[in-house]
Scaffold this active site. Structure first.
Site, PDB file in Angstrom:
ATOM      1  CB  SER A  38      -1.116  -0.112   1.704  1.00  0.00           C
ATOM      2  OG  SER A  38      -0.461   0.210   2.910  1.00  0.00           O
ATOM      3  CE  LYS A  97      -2.600   2.119   5.035  1.00  0.00           C
ATOM      4  NZ  LYS A  97      -2.478   1.073   3.886  1.00  0.00           N
TER       5      LYS A  97
END
EC number: 3.4.21.89
Length: 399
Positions: free
Chosen positions: A53, A170
């Site tokens: 990701s 993230k």
């Protein structure tokens, strides 16, 4: 009396008992466990990148050090736990903690606040409820897809404290008080477009002028032929890459066109936060959304509650009900709410292959674990032992 002589005889009569080898080893192990736990909780912790990701900023197989000092170490909220196990014991599969004792959220003073574009490790906000047999799946997504009764009758459902939820990593796109939106794959923060950094990537539709293409040329540009290039139709392929990589593709004389492969504005995806039928949002087009800030007061109505109800109810621990047209908070009618914590908006750099705030919303400050500092080891699964190591990534800082 000769004092020195008396003291010598006393020591001889009561000699100190020498520790056995077993006792010495036990003391050393206990000291090592305590010291390592203190370092891990309050200073620095190792972390592994499990998914793609964050590619190409962070790769699967990167091993990071995550600082607890930068944002201030979080005091353990579930203090009774097995050392070095997160939420599950490795062999037995049982809980690695006892949630009979829960401490309130507290954090030591840090060196800095979270800033936009920081790479942050945090506990998964929607990890409060888990289906044990399907831990790789988001419980709430399963409920939206299959229904509450089907999920709760088929699987073993457990709840987890904040600090025992899965760790995610993230990039912080927006901090508390920011207004974020996205149009045609481009994020805007407070009305200012923020292009992906050179290591961030999305998908592109690439059309060739001919079907006779030597794909090995793309390997030299950094593409993985199996992971990054997929056939769509005759002479048209989907490429996953960074903007600089795609600029090289555009320059090839056999390439007819290169277009960002984003969803059209107005196409609704109910898997996208806040899963509201009244909002026609998707992963490439959403917002604007105001990120809650401590002390910020929001009006409670049909427009705002889909965005903020979970934060008010789950993250800030209030009883929220709707009675007729009125909202009740802790049994009292309320037409507004003032937030008690700061929140953040996190997205992966691999924009079309990342489950992030676009799907589950805000990250509360009490879920923040630490700041990713640098890569101390990195390897892939190809070649011999030494060729597996990505030598160029060792001790590489994270930006």
């Amino acid at each position: 009396m000769n004092w020195k002589f008396w003291q010598k005889n006393k020591d001889t009569a009561n000699p100190k008992k020498k520790k056995s080898k077993g006792r010495e080893w036990t003391d050393a192990i206990i000291f090592a466990v305590v010291a390592a736990t203190v370092i891990r909780v309050f200073f620095i912790e190792a972390y592994t990148i499990p998914t793609g990701s964050m590619e190409r900023s962070l790769l699967v197989g990167d091993f990071l050090f995550v600082s607890k000092v930068n944002y201030g170490a979080r005091i353990p909220m579930t203090p009774i736990a097995f050392p070095f196990a997160h939420h599950t014991m490795p062999l037995t599969g049982t809980k690695a903690y006892w949630d009979g004792v829960q401490w309130k959220y507290r954090r030591l003073p840090g060196l800095t606040n979270i800033k936009r574009n920081d790479v942050v490790v945090f506990n998964f906000p929607e990890g409060d409820t888990v289906a044990l047999e399907q831990q790789d799946h988001n419980y709430y997504e399963m409920v939206r897809s299959l229904g509450w009764k089907a999920v709760n009758s088929q699987f073993t459902i457990v709840s987890r404290p904040v600090d025992k939820r899965e760790n995610y990593i993230k990039r912080c796109i927006g901090i508390a008080g920011d207004v974020v939106s996205m149009k045609n794959g481009l994020v805007s923060v407070n009305g200012k477009p923020e292009k992906l950094k050179s290591t961030g990537q999305i998908t592109y539709a690439v059309k060739f002028k001919t079907s006779e293409v030597n794909f090995s040329i793309f390997e030299g540009m950094g593409f993985d032929l199996q992971a990054d290039i997929t056939g769509l139709s005759q002479n048209t392929y989907e490429f996953t890459g960074t903007e600089p990589m795609m600029e090289q593709v555009r320059k090839l004389d056999f390439v007819e066109s290169v277009q960002e492969n984003t969803k059209p504005e107005g196409e609704q995806d109910l898997g996208v936060f806040p899963h509201d039928p009244a909002r026609k949002w998707n992963v490439d087009n959403f917002g604007p959304i105001t990120i809650p800030k401590k002390g910020w007061t929001v009006k409670l109505d049909s427009v705002t509650m889909p965005l903020y109800e979970r934060s008010i109810r789950i993250y800030e621990g209030n009883k929220v009900e709707k009675v007729g047209k009125d909202w009740m908070i802790n049994g009292q009618k309320a037409d507004s709410y003032t937030f008690k914590m700061d929140y953040y908006w996190m997205q992966g750099d691999n924009r079309h292959n990342s489950l992030d705030s676009r799907f589950w919303g805000f990250v509360p400050e009490d879920h923040v674990v630490g700041k990713a500092l640098f890569i101390w080891m990195s390897y892939n699964d190809k070649g011999s032992f030494f060729s597996k190591i990505r030598w160029s990534r060792l001790l590489k800082g994270i930006h």
